[in-house]
Design a protein around this motif. Structure first.
Motif, PDB file in Angstrom:
ATOM      1  N   GLY A  55      26.856  37.408  47.908  1.00 23.68           N
ATOM      2  CA  GLY A  55      26.421  36.400  47.168  1.00 23.68           C
ATOM      3  C   GLY A  55      24.919  36.302  47.301  1.00 23.68           C
ATOM      4  O   GLY A  55      23.913  36.040  46.464  1.00 23.68           O
ATOM      5  N   THR A  56      24.216  36.803  48.608  1.00 28.31           N
ATOM      6  CA  THR A  56      22.948  36.913  48.635  1.00 28.31           C
ATOM      7  C   THR A  56      22.294  37.983  48.567  1.00 28.31           C
ATOM      8  O   THR A  56      20.852  37.916  48.573  1.00 28.31           O
ATOM      9  CB  THR A  56      22.729  36.193  50.517  1.00 28.31           C
ATOM     10  N   GLY A  57      22.968  39.182  48.393  1.00 28.11           N
ATOM     11  CA  GLY A  57      22.242  40.271  48.116  1.00 28.11           C
ATOM     12  C   GLY A  57      22.468  40.920  46.773  1.00 28.11           C
ATOM     13  O   GLY A  57      21.726  40.678  45.573  1.00 28.11           O
ATOM     14  N   ALA A  58      23.609  41.532  46.422  1.00 27.39           N
ATOM     15  CA  ALA A  58      23.931  42.312  45.293  1.00 27.39           C
ATOM     16  C   ALA A  58      24.046  41.272  43.934  1.00 27.39           C
ATOM     17  O   ALA A  58      23.499  41.837  42.851  1.00 27.39           O
ATOM     18  CB  ALA A  58      25.241  43.102  45.153  1.00 27.39           C
ATOM     19  N   LEU A  59      24.549  40.047  44.373  1.00 22.26           N
ATOM     20  CA  LEU A  59      24.457  38.940  43.130  1.00 22.26           C
ATOM     21  C   LEU A  59      23.083  38.913  42.498  1.00 22.26           C
ATOM     22  O   LEU A  59      23.135  38.521  41.381  1.00 22.26           O
ATOM     23  CB  LEU A  59      25.011  37.679  43.473  1.00 22.26           C
ATOM     24  N   LYS A  60      22.331  38.854  43.463  1.00 24.50           N
ATOM     25  CA  LYS A  60      20.725  38.729  42.998  1.00 24.50           C
ATOM     26  C   LYS A  60      20.237  39.851  41.944  1.00 24.50           C
ATOM     27  O   LYS A  60      19.681  39.398  40.800  1.00 24.50           O
ATOM     28  CB  LYS A  60      19.746  38.787  44.042  1.00 24.50           C
ATOM     29  N   VAL A  61      20.668  41.051  42.162  1.00 29.70           N
ATOM     30  CA  VAL A  61      20.311  42.164  41.240  1.00 29.70           C
ATOM     31  C   VAL A  61      21.083  41.806  39.916  1.00 29.70           C
ATOM     32  O   VAL A  61      20.369  41.974  38.900  1.00 29.70           O
ATOM     33  CB  VAL A  61      20.790  43.326  42.003  1.00 29.70           C
ATOM     34  N   TRP A  62      22.431  41.523  39.931  1.00 30.05           N
ATOM     35  CA  TRP A  62      23.513  41.269  38.847  1.00 30.05           C
ATOM     36  C   TRP A  62      22.458  40.106  37.946  1.00 30.05           C
ATOM     37  O   TRP A  62      22.746  40.233  36.838  1.00 30.05           O
ATOM     38  CB  TRP A  62      24.565  41.115  39.314  1.00 30.05           C
ATOM     39  N   SER A  63      22.289  39.110  38.628  1.00 39.08           N
ATOM     40  CA  SER A  63      21.912  37.861  37.962  1.00 39.08           C
ATOM     41  C   SER A  63      20.477  38.053  37.326  1.00 39.08           C
ATOM     42  O   SER A  63      20.412  37.916  36.109  1.00 39.08           O
ATOM     43  CB  SER A  63      21.620  36.895  39.080  1.00 39.08           C
ATOM     44  N   ASP A  64      19.602  38.996  37.750  1.00 41.22           N
ATOM     45  CA  ASP A  64      18.201  39.298  37.332  1.00 41.22           C
ATOM     46  C   ASP A  64      18.716  40.398  36.164  1.00 41.22           C
ATOM     47  O   ASP A  64      17.791  40.014  35.253  1.00 41.22           O
ATOM     48  CB  ASP A  64      17.552  40.264  38.214  1.00 41.22           C
ATOM     49  N   LEU A  65      19.767  40.895  35.940  1.00 42.39           N
ATOM     50  CA  LEU A  65      19.882  41.952  35.166  1.00 42.39           C
ATOM     51  C   LEU A  65      20.354  41.200  33.645  1.00 42.39           C
ATOM     52  O   LEU A  65      20.030  41.307  32.583  1.00 42.39           O
ATOM     53  CB  LEU A  65      21.026  42.960  35.325  1.00 42.39           C
ATOM     54  N   PHE A  66      21.369  40.327  34.105  1.00 44.00           N
ATOM     55  CA  PHE A  66      22.007  39.624  33.130  1.00 44.00           C
ATOM     56  C   PHE A  66      21.093  38.407  32.451  1.00 44.00           C
ATOM     57  O   PHE A  66      21.319  37.840  31.336  1.00 44.00           O
ATOM     58  CB  PHE A  66      23.534  38.766  33.485  1.00 44.00           C
ATOM     59  N   LYS A  67      20.097  38.107  33.172  1.00 43.01           N
ATOM     60  CA  LYS A  67      19.360  37.001  32.369  1.00 43.01           C
ATOM     61  C   LYS A  67      18.526  37.801  31.269  1.00 43.01           C
ATOM     62  O   LYS A  67      18.153  36.906  30.215  1.00 43.01           O
ATOM     63  CB  LYS A  67      18.038  36.611  33.548  1.00 43.01           C
ATOM     64  N   VAL A  68      18.165  38.859  31.276  1.00 47.70           N
ATOM     65  CA  VAL A  68      17.578  39.516  30.381  1.00 47.70           C
ATOM     66  C   VAL A  68      18.302  40.510  29.178  1.00 47.70           C
ATOM     67  O   VAL A  68      17.864  41.049  28.233  1.00 47.70           O
ATOM     68  CB  VAL A  68      16.436  40.524  30.725  1.00 47.70           C
ATOM     69  N   LEU A  69      19.509  40.906  29.799  1.00 47.65           N
ATOM     70  CA  LEU A  69      20.316  41.975  29.078  1.00 47.65           C
ATOM     71  C   LEU A  69      20.912  41.003  27.881  1.00 47.65           C
ATOM     72  O   LEU A  69      21.861  40.141  28.054  1.00 47.65           O
ATOM     73  CB  LEU A  69      21.494  42.378  30.047  1.00 47.65           C
ATOM     74  N   PRO A  70      20.677  41.576  26.753  1.00 48.61           N
ATOM     75  CA  PRO A  70      21.353  41.112  25.463  1.00 48.61           C
ATOM     76  C   PRO A  70      22.979  41.390  25.540  1.00 48.61           C
ATOM     77  O   PRO A  70      23.355  42.227  25.611  1.00 48.61           O
ATOM     78  CB  PRO A  70      21.018  41.563  24.245  1.00 48.61           C
ATOM     79  N   THR A  71      23.706  40.391  25.591  1.00 42.65           N
ATOM     80  CA  THR A  71      25.193  40.611  25.660  1.00 42.65           C
ATOM     81  C   THR A  71      25.965  39.543  24.874  1.00 42.65           C
ATOM     82  O   THR A  71      25.483  38.403  24.521  1.00 42.65           O
ATOM     83  CB  THR A  71      25.446  40.439  27.182  1.00 42.65           C
ATOM     84  N   LYS A  72      27.300  39.438  24.846  1.00 45.53           N
ATOM     85  CA  LYS A  72      28.277  38.678  24.209  1.00 45.53           C
ATOM     86  C   LYS A  72      28.818  37.884  25.492  1.00 45.53           C
ATOM     87  O   LYS A  72      29.192  38.428  26.392  1.00 45.53           O
ATOM     88  CB  LYS A  72      29.145  39.130  23.491  1.00 45.53           C
ATOM     89  N   PRO A  73      29.092  36.419  25.211  1.00 48.18           N
ATOM     90  CA  PRO A  73      29.819  35.912  26.327  1.00 48.18           C
ATOM     91  C   PRO A  73      31.316  36.098  26.469  1.00 48.18           C
ATOM     92  O   PRO A  73      31.852  36.556  25.436  1.00 48.18           O
ATOM     93  CB  PRO A  73      29.620  34.314  25.829  1.00 48.18           C
ATOM     94  N   LEU A  74      31.636  35.904  27.614  1.00 46.85           N
ATOM     95  CA  LEU A  74      33.174  35.934  27.906  1.00 46.85           C
ATOM     96  C   LEU A  74      33.909  35.018  27.260  1.00 46.85           C
ATOM     97  O   LEU A  74      33.627  33.741  27.364  1.00 46.85           O
ATOM     98  CB  LEU A  74      33.265  35.999  29.482  1.00 46.85           C
ATOM     99  N   GLN A  75      34.983  35.505  26.461  1.00 51.36           N
ATOM    100  CA  GLN A  75      35.955  34.471  25.774  1.00 51.36           C
ATOM    101  C   GLN A  75      36.747  34.026  26.959  1.00 51.36           C
ATOM    102  O   GLN A  75      37.818  34.644  27.420  1.00 51.36           O
ATOM    103  CB  GLN A  75      36.759  35.066  24.612  1.00 51.36           C
ATOM    104  N   VAL A  76      36.860  32.797  27.606  1.00 48.06           N
ATOM    105  CA  VAL A  76      37.666  32.553  28.692  1.00 48.06           C
ATOM    106  C   VAL A  76      38.842  31.999  28.411  1.00 48.06           C
ATOM    107  O   VAL A  76      39.065  30.905  27.624  1.00 48.06           O
ATOM    108  CB  VAL A  76      36.817  31.462  29.401  1.00 48.06           C
ATOM    109  N   ALA A  77      39.905  32.661  28.732  1.00 47.68           N
ATOM    110  CA  ALA A  77      41.268  32.243  28.433  1.00 47.68           C
ATOM    111  C   ALA A  77      41.648  31.615  26.986  1.00 47.68           C
ATOM    112  O   ALA A  77      42.267  30.737  27.177  1.00 47.68           O
ATOM    113  CB  ALA A  77      41.830  31.206  29.654  1.00 47.68           C
ATOM    114  N   SER A  78      41.214  32.283  26.263  1.00 43.84           N
ATOM    115  CA  SER A  78      41.426  31.875  24.574  1.00 43.84           C
ATOM    116  C   SER A  78      42.846  32.548  24.089  1.00 43.84           C
ATOM    117  O   SER A  78      42.798  32.184  22.775  1.00 43.84           O
ATOM    118  CB  SER A  78      40.166  32.234  23.985  1.00 43.84           C
TER     119      SER A  78
END
Length: 426
Positions: A319-342
């Motif tokens: 949560g204090t290392g790799a998650l930071k990289v992942w978060s930085d990427l998804f802030k700018v990556l155009p993507t579709k939201p997860l359809q949660v338990a639909s």
């Protein structure tokens, strides 16, 4: 690309035939991933006071539909042609293994669902005649009984071990193979907490299958190969094999979404826009040597590893290392939201947080939880009746009504017993 080509072509053909190779690589996503990994790993290195150049990382991005690798970063030195950590680095995966344990469990809906109560207390696993394994939770605490959903969300160790032993180590190993892990996996209890080495590309394949609703498609980087005359030599069509119960995969995806809302990756709830719903899992290994985060949106699957090549501690969790990289990427990556338990295969029920039974409006706290149809709890949580309140005497009651009052009468009339009794009965 080369790894995929080597499955179908001789090395000399690849080098001499002038083949035209069409890939799934997205140059913009690739450059974005490279920049983000370089910048964030450098910041983490400085923040943790790690010697300059010692902290490294890897990142892989693929599409949920099709399993095509769009970008891959194997080092902070992105143009280094040698050791590629994304493909080659074998590192322990820690809690990244837990979704496989719970997927195997949820595949048996008669025994397990998201509201199943699990003990978070100490656990002992017998290894041999006089050998025992006693794993502990990361924070060495005991939360008592927790729901299976909470155990995943907070990445609790002892419930995962209990479920893994209950499901059976052989079933866990088979589930990992079904998810796409090709290498040998020893059936030791320690694999339940991630004492298992994988390359980031293997983790990516595992989470690719989870993101696809339990359907396995081998990751690929090449779409087709043509000869210099424009004739198609090889096409790489999408191949799909359902390896897990779709309903169980839906429940697990919901649980991994909760990880990003209120669990070990809850930072994402504040760093990403609310519409960008994602799911994922943190991973931390012993002595904080490896920091992982693997997860997915409705369109992309991404695995990030951060660590040191010399295998020394980084002092970072997932949560204090790799998650930071992942978060930085998804802030700018155009993507579709997860359809949660639909999915129509699921039904939603208000469940009491502490009992796992149907919520009783008279007491407790409701948690809206999805269930496979027919497995939702039928019993309503019991509310203990309130304890009776002792009546309080009014402030104007005469002093003679108090039990201590009769004791004063004998002092005045020591010989008059009847008077004493009259006072007592008054």
């Amino acid at each position: 690309m080369r790894q995929q080509l080597q499955r179908d072509y001789k090395e000399e053909d690849v080098r001499s035939q002038g083949l035209m190779i069409f890939t799934a690589m997205d140059p913009i996503v690739q450059l974005t991933a490279e920049t983000i990994l370089q910048n964030r790993v450098g910041r983490l290195e400085r923040a943790e006071r790690i010697p300059k150049g010692k902290l490294n990382g890897a990142l892989i991005i693929s599409s949920v539909q099709g399993g095509e690798v769009m970008a891959l970063v194997g080092s902070r030195d992105v143009r280094y042609a040698g050791y590629n950590r994304a493909l080659t680095a074998q590192r322990q995966i820690g809690s990244l293994v837990k979704p496989a344990i719970y997927l195997a469990a949820l595949g048996n809906p008669k025994k397990y669902n998201l509201a199943t109560r699990l003990s978070d207390g100490p656990v002992t696993v017998k290894l041999g005649a006089k050998k025992f394994w006693q794993p502990q939770n990361y924070d060495r605490s005991n939360m008592g009984a927790v729901t299976l959903l909470k155990a995943i969300t907070l990445s609790r160790n002892t419930p995962a071990v209990r479920v893994g032993v209950g499901v059976g180590l052989d079933n866990i190993v088979q589930t990992l193979h079904d998810l796409g892990i090709a290498g040998e996996i020893p059936a030791y209890p320690s694999i339940l907490l991630g004492a298992l080495e994988m390359a980031p590309i293997d983790v990516q394949q595992m989470y690719q299958t989870l993101a696809s609703g339990g359907s396995y498609s081998p990751l690929k980087a090449i779409r087709s190969v043509m000869n210099p005359r424009g004739q198609v030599l090889t096409r790489y069509p999408l191949t799909v094999k359902q390896v897990a119960s779709p309903e169980a995969a839906d429940l697990l995806a919901y649980a991994l979404h909760r990880v990003t809302v209120e669990g070990t990756a809850k930072e994402l709830a504040s760093t990403l826009p609310s519409w960008k719903k994602v799911a994922g899992k943190t991973g931390t290994t012993n002595d904080k040597k490896d920091s992982w985060f693997a997860g997915f949106s409705g369109q992309h699957v991404v695995t990030v590893w951060v660590g040191r090549d010399d295998n020394k501690p980084t002092n970072m969790t997932g949560g204090t290392g790799a998650l930071k990289v992942w978060s930085d990427l998804f802030k700018v990556l155009p993507t579709k939201p997860l359809q949660v338990a639909s999915s129509s295969r699921l039904v939603w029920v208000d469940v009491d947080q502490s009992t796992g039974l149907r919520f009783n409006p008279a007491c407790g706290k409701a948690i809206r939880t999805p269930f496979i149809k027919g497995t939702q709890p039928q019993q309503t949580s019991y509310c203990a009746p309130p304890k009776p309140v002792e009546p309080v005497a009014p402030a104007t009651a005469p002093a003679a009504a108090a039990p201590a009052a009769p004791a004063a009468a004998p002092a005045k009339q020591p010989s008059d017993r009847s008077g004493w009794i009259d006072d007592l009965m008054r």
